[in-house]
Each structure stands twice: as C-alpha cells, then as structure tokens.
Design an enzyme around this catalytic site. Structure first.
Site, PDB file in Angstrom:
ATOM      1  N   LYS A  10       0.816  -1.219   0.000  1.00  0.00           N
ATOM      2  CA  LYS A  10       0.000   0.000   0.000  1.00  0.00           C
ATOM      3  C   LYS A  10       0.853   1.274   0.000  1.00  0.00           C
ATOM      4  O   LYS A  10       2.056   1.240   0.269  1.00  0.00           O
ATOM      5  CB  LYS A  10      -0.929  -0.032   1.218  1.00  0.00           C
ATOM      6  N   TYR A  50     -12.393  -2.305  -4.118  1.00  0.00           N
ATOM      7  CA  TYR A  50     -12.952  -2.393  -2.765  1.00  0.00           C
ATOM      8  C   TYR A  50     -14.489  -2.311  -2.766  1.00  0.00           C
ATOM      9  O   TYR A  50     -15.086  -1.945  -1.751  1.00  0.00           O
ATOM     10  CB  TYR A  50     -12.369  -1.290  -1.884  1.00  0.00           C
ATOM     11  N   PHE A  58     -15.787   3.648   6.436  1.00  0.00           N
ATOM     12  CA  PHE A  58     -14.421   4.044   6.097  1.00  0.00           C
ATOM     13  C   PHE A  58     -14.128   3.969   4.597  1.00  0.00           C
ATOM     14  O   PHE A  58     -12.986   4.190   4.181  1.00  0.00           O
ATOM     15  CB  PHE A  58     -13.409   3.198   6.882  1.00  0.00           C
ATOM     16  N   ARG A  86      -1.792 -14.425   4.956  1.00  0.00           N
ATOM     17  CA  ARG A  86      -2.496 -13.760   6.056  1.00  0.00           C
ATOM     18  C   ARG A  86      -1.698 -13.870   7.365  1.00  0.00           C
ATOM     19  O   ARG A  86      -1.685 -12.931   8.166  1.00  0.00           O
ATOM     20  CB  ARG A  86      -3.911 -14.320   6.190  1.00  0.00           C
ATOM     21  N   THR A  92      -5.392  -7.114  10.620  1.00  0.00           N
ATOM     22  CA  THR A  92      -5.688  -5.858   9.896  1.00  0.00           C
ATOM     23  C   THR A  92      -5.243  -4.647  10.692  1.00  0.00           C
ATOM     24  O   THR A  92      -4.627  -3.722  10.149  1.00  0.00           O
ATOM     25  CB  THR A  92      -7.207  -5.763   9.623  1.00  0.00           C
ATOM     26  N   ARG A 103       2.537  -6.225   9.341  1.00  0.00           N
ATOM     27  CA  ARG A 103       1.791  -5.094   9.912  1.00  0.00           C
ATOM     28  C   ARG A 103       2.329  -4.688  11.281  1.00  0.00           C
ATOM     29  O   ARG A 103       2.352  -3.497  11.601  1.00  0.00           O
ATOM     30  CB  ARG A 103       0.299  -5.420   9.936  1.00  0.00           C
ATOM     31  N   ASN A 113      -2.053   0.296   6.640  1.00  0.00           N
ATOM     32  CA  ASN A 113      -1.571  -0.966   7.223  1.00  0.00           C
ATOM     33  C   ASN A 113      -0.673  -1.755   6.276  1.00  0.00           C
ATOM     34  O   ASN A 113      -0.550  -2.970   6.397  1.00  0.00           O
ATOM     35  CB  ASN A 113      -2.736  -1.794   7.780  1.00  0.00           C
ATOM     36  N   HIS A 116      -2.331  -5.353   1.627  1.00  0.00           N
ATOM     37  CA  HIS A 116      -3.614  -6.041   1.488  1.00  0.00           C
ATOM     38  C   HIS A 116      -3.306  -7.471   1.071  1.00  0.00           C
ATOM     39  O   HIS A 116      -2.371  -7.700   0.314  1.00  0.00           O
ATOM     40  CB  HIS A 116      -4.478  -5.383   0.406  1.00  0.00           C
ATOM     41  N   GLU A 127      -9.434 -11.047  -7.530  1.00  0.00           N
ATOM     42  CA  GLU A 127      -8.520  -9.910  -7.367  1.00  0.00           C
ATOM     43  C   GLU A 127      -7.335 -10.006  -8.324  1.00  0.00           C
ATOM     44  O   GLU A 127      -6.903  -8.993  -8.886  1.00  0.00           O
ATOM     45  CB  GLU A 127      -8.055  -9.839  -5.909  1.00  0.00           C
TER      46      GLU A 127
HETATM   47  P1  CMP Z   1      -7.685  -4.462   3.416  1.00  0.00           P
HETATM   48  O1  CMP Z   1      -7.278  -5.879   3.628  1.00  0.00           O
HETATM   49  O2  CMP Z   1      -6.983  -3.759   2.303  1.00  0.00           O
HETATM   50  O3  CMP Z   1      -9.261  -4.395   3.157  1.00  0.00           O
HETATM   51  C1  CMP Z   1     -10.036  -3.270   3.527  1.00  0.00           C
HETATM   52  C2  CMP Z   1      -9.234  -2.239   4.233  1.00  0.00           C
HETATM   53  O4  CMP Z   1      -9.959  -1.219   4.877  1.00  0.00           O
HETATM   54  C3  CMP Z   1      -8.439  -2.870   5.333  1.00  0.00           C
HETATM   55  O5  CMP Z   1      -7.400  -3.648   4.762  1.00  0.00           O
HETATM   56  C4  CMP Z   1      -8.002  -1.656   6.149  1.00  0.00           C
HETATM   57  O6  CMP Z   1      -6.738  -1.170   5.767  1.00  0.00           O
HETATM   58  C5  CMP Z   1      -9.034  -0.605   5.769  1.00  0.00           C
HETATM   59  N1  CMP Z   1      -9.720  -0.035   6.910  1.00  0.00           N
HETATM   60  C6  CMP Z   1      -9.727   1.273   7.224  1.00  0.00           C
HETATM   61  N2  CMP Z   1     -10.452   1.483   8.327  1.00  0.00           N
HETATM   62  C7  CMP Z   1     -10.908   0.287   8.745  1.00  0.00           C
HETATM   63  C8  CMP Z   1     -11.723  -0.150   9.823  1.00  0.00           C
HETATM   64  N3  CMP Z   1     -12.210   0.701  10.726  1.00  0.00           N
HETATM   65  N4  CMP Z   1     -11.971  -1.473   9.904  1.00  0.00           N
HETATM   66  C9  CMP Z   1     -11.491  -2.361   9.002  1.00  0.00           C
HETATM   67  N5  CMP Z   1     -10.725  -1.997   7.938  1.00  0.00           N
HETATM   68  C10 CMP Z   1     -10.442  -0.696   7.827  1.00  0.00           C
END
Ligand code: CMP
Length: 139
Positions: A10, A50, A58, A86, A92, A103, A113, A116, A127
């Site tokens: 990212k 997304y 968010f 993962r 996350t 992370r 973070n 992805h 994807e």
């Molecule tokens: P990702 O795996 O890229 O998929 C969705 C993304 O939303 C997640 O990682 C986070 O980086 C982002 N995100 C931002 N805010 C939140 C939140 N409050 N809860 C979960 N994901 C969030």
C-alpha cells in the site's frame, strides 16, 4: 496444495521505500512473487477493487488513501498461499498483529496498514484477474 493469492503493497509502504522490505518478509515466509507491478491507482480502480466495502463508513477514506501514492500489486504463489500470506501480514489492525508480521513491523494504522492480502481462494482469483492478464503471471 500450491495456490496463488493476491497482495498489494500500500501507499504508506511505498512512500517509506519499504517495497523490498515487505517483499523480503513475503519471500522469507515461503511465498514466491510470480507477478508484480507498481501502479498509481485511479479512483475508479480503487472503488472497483474495494466494491465489497462500499457501504462501510471508512470506504471514502480507504479509497483516498489507496490513491494517495503508488502501490505494488503482486501475485504470490506457495503452499496454502492465501492462509500463509495472512499469517505473514498479521491482523488488519497493527495494534492486534503478532510479533514479526508485516503489519506489526511496518504498519502505521488500521488504514495505513502497509499490505492487502486476499481473504479466500475465491477472492484471490477475482482480485488477480482485476489487475493481471494470465500471461503476466510467470510461475
Ligand atoms: P484491506 O485488507 O486492504 O481491506 C479493507 C481495508 O480497509 C483494510 O485492509 C483496512 O486497511 C481498511 N480499513 C480502514 N479502516 C478500517 C476499519 N475501521 N476497519 C477495518 N478496515 C479498515
């Protein structure tokens, strides 16, 4: 079984010149980069990628973050690659991520973070196809 998953390095990570550091953690974890490219996502590309999160509070911030700088999209291959990736990424929210995970080591926040990773083999296929033509993946 050997499978493939999809990864994004990212903008918070590319901004801090961590493409190599993140990739090394993936490789040291047993995954092989079988496709990779650096892209500046458009708003439309990020929204489409997304789309499942469109109703989340968010969503808007997530899209603007993902277009705030370059990303590196990758296809990773290895034994149980989806689950393995993962584990290597960690939770996350970096506050909940285990020691040694990408992370925990590199992420700045739940939004910034650093990576992805696909959450299922089915989503991985979708994807991967969103960003790569079959001939761009060399196993
Ligand atoms: P990702 O795996 O890229 O998929 C969705 C993304 O939303 C997640 O990682 C986070 O980086 C982002 N995100 C931002 N805010 C939140 C939140 N409050 N809860 C979960 N994901 C969030």
């Amino acid at each position: 079984a050997t499978e493939r998953t999809f990864s994004i390095i990212k903008p918070d990570a590319t901004r801090r010149n961590l493409t190599g550091a993140v990739t090394t953690l993936l490789e040291d974890g047993g995954l092989r980069v079988v496709a990779s490219k650096r892209l500046q996502l458009t708003k439309e590309q990020a929204e489409g990628f997304y789309a499942v999160h469109r109703e989340r509070p968010f969503f808007g911030e997530l899209v603007s973050f993902m277009i705030s700088g370059p990303v590196v999209v990758q296809v990773l291959e290895g034994e149980n690659a989806v689950a393995r990736n993962r584990e290597i990424m960690g939770a996350t929210n970096p506050a909940n991520a285990d020691e040694g995970t990408i992370r925990k080591i590199h992420a700045e926040s739940i939004e910034a973070n650093s990576v992805h990773g696909s959450d299922s083999a089915e989503n991985a296929a979708t994807e991967i196809a969103y960003f790569f033509k079959p001939e761009e993946i060399v196993g």
